[in-house]
Design a protein around this motif. Structure first.
Motif, short mmCIF file in Angstrom:
data_model
loop_
_atom_site.label_atom_id
_atom_site.label_comp_id
_atom_site.label_asym_id
_atom_site.label_seq_id
_atom_site.Cartn_x
_atom_site.Cartn_y
_atom_site.Cartn_z
N ILE A 28 -5.79 10.13 -0.78
CA ILE A 28 -4.47 9.99 -0.16
C ILE A 28 -3.57 11.14 -0.58
CG2 ILE A 28 -2.33 8.63 -0.15
CD1 ILE A 28 -4.07 6.12 -0.29
N LYS A 54 0.58 -1.71 -0.54
CA LYS A 54 -0.55 -1.27 0.28
C LYS A 54 -0.81 0.19 -0.07
CE LYS A 54 -0.99 -2.35 4.62
NZ LYS A 54 -0.80 -2.55 6.08
N PHE A 55 -1.99 0.68 0.25
CA PHE A 55 -2.20 2.12 0.18
C PHE A 55 -1.44 2.74 1.35
CE2 PHE A 55 -6.29 1.41 -2.25
CZ PHE A 55 -5.87 2.09 -3.38
N ARG A 56 -0.78 3.84 1.09
CA ARG A 56 0.01 4.49 2.16
C ARG A 56 -0.92 5.08 3.21
NH1 ARG A 56 1.57 9.58 3.13
NH2 ARG A 56 0.77 10.27 1.10
N THR A 57 -0.69 4.71 4.46
CA THR A 57 -1.50 5.22 5.57
C THR A 57 -0.66 5.99 6.59
OG1 THR A 57 -1.20 3.16 6.83
CG2 THR A 57 -3.13 3.30 5.39
N GLY A 81 -5.47 7.81 6.65
CA GLY A 81 -4.88 6.50 6.92
C GLY A 81 -5.59 5.78 8.05
N LEU A 84 -8.55 4.11 6.52
CA LEU A 84 -8.14 2.98 5.67
C LEU A 84 -7.73 1.78 6.50
CD1 LEU A 84 -5.99 4.78 2.93
CD2 LEU A 84 -8.30 3.86 2.69
N ARG A 85 -7.01 2.02 7.58
CA ARG A 85 -6.53 0.92 8.42
C ARG A 85 -7.67 0.27 9.19
NH1 ARG A 85 -0.85 1.31 8.89
NH2 ARG A 85 -0.81 0.16 10.84
N ASP A 90 -6.77 -0.37 3.11
CA ASP A 90 -5.37 -0.17 2.72
C ASP A 90 -4.76 -1.44 2.12
OD1 ASP A 90 -5.62 -1.22 5.38
OD2 ASP A 90 -3.49 -0.84 5.71
N GLU A 91 -5.39 -2.59 2.36
CA GLU A 91 -4.87 -3.87 1.87
C GLU A 91 -5.26 -4.17 0.42
OE1 GLU A 91 -2.92 -5.33 3.88
OE2 GLU A 91 -3.54 -4.82 5.93
#
Length: 206
Positions: A28, A54-57, A81, A84-85, A90-91
């Protein structure tokens, strides 16, 4: 008992998945400017607010609204991202929320602080009395394709039928949904088009 189980499992998963979490964090930072985590105020049990992880996407500066309501959302999502999504990785930082007691593994997805209609509907249905979840009955029955009334209806059903067997059923269905990336809609226009397609399918099959 449910709370202690969630705390224990979330801690174990955080430890076991730490190498993957660390690798995602590095990618990221390489992929785009900004923090590793995306934090947002969301609604938990009894309509209290908590900091959601969340992980930034998305790029820094993206409007702070629900993704399905964001116009031209693809313009904001970073290259990594998108991966990840699509995989729902990302969750994973929400394991921190579960360990802290903000969330459970199974329950209604936590609404944004400014999703006032959803908050009102859930409060009227009594859904606000339980912890929000990493996944839930609404998540495996439409996810982003559901409107607020639809989400609340599924959340109410879960509230009225909570059991260990039901939770296991939701977890199993979640795994299959994630593998197929079902119910994920990126942006307001996509949501509108998907809803129209679903209506067309129902009309034809009916």
């Amino acid at each position: 008992m449910r709370r202690y189980f969630d705390m224990l499992i979330s801690l174990i998963l955080l430890i076991l998945l730490s190498p993957i979490l660390f690798l995602i964090a590095i990618i990221i930072k390489i992929d785009s400017k900004g923090p590793v985590f995306f934090t947002q105020m969301r609604i938990e049990k009894n309509n209290k607010l908590f900091k959601f992880y969340k992980f930034r996407t998305m790029a820094v500066g993206t409007p702070n609204v629900a993704t399905e309501e964001l116009k031209h959302s693809q313009n904001y999502i970073t290259s990594f991202g998108k991966i990840l999504r699509k995989t729902s990785l990302d969750e994973l930082p929400q394991l921190i929320n579960i360990f802290k007691g903000d969330m459970a593994f199974i329950g209604p997805r936590p609404a944004l602080y400014n999703q006032y209609e959803l908050k009102e509907l859930r409060t009227k249905a009594g859904v606000h009395k339980i912890l929000p979840g990493l996944t839930g009955w609404a998540q495996v029955n439409g996810r982003d394709m559901l409107n607020d009334a639809g989400k609340t209806s599924y959340d109410k059903y879960y509230l009225d039928h909570r059991s260990l067997a039901f939770d296991i059923k939701i977890l199993i269905r979640t795994v299959f949904k994630v593998l197929r990336a079902d119910g994920i809609i990126e942006g307001a226009s996509s949501k509108k088009n998907t809803a129209a397609e679903e209506q067309k399918k129902q009309t034809i099959s009916g």
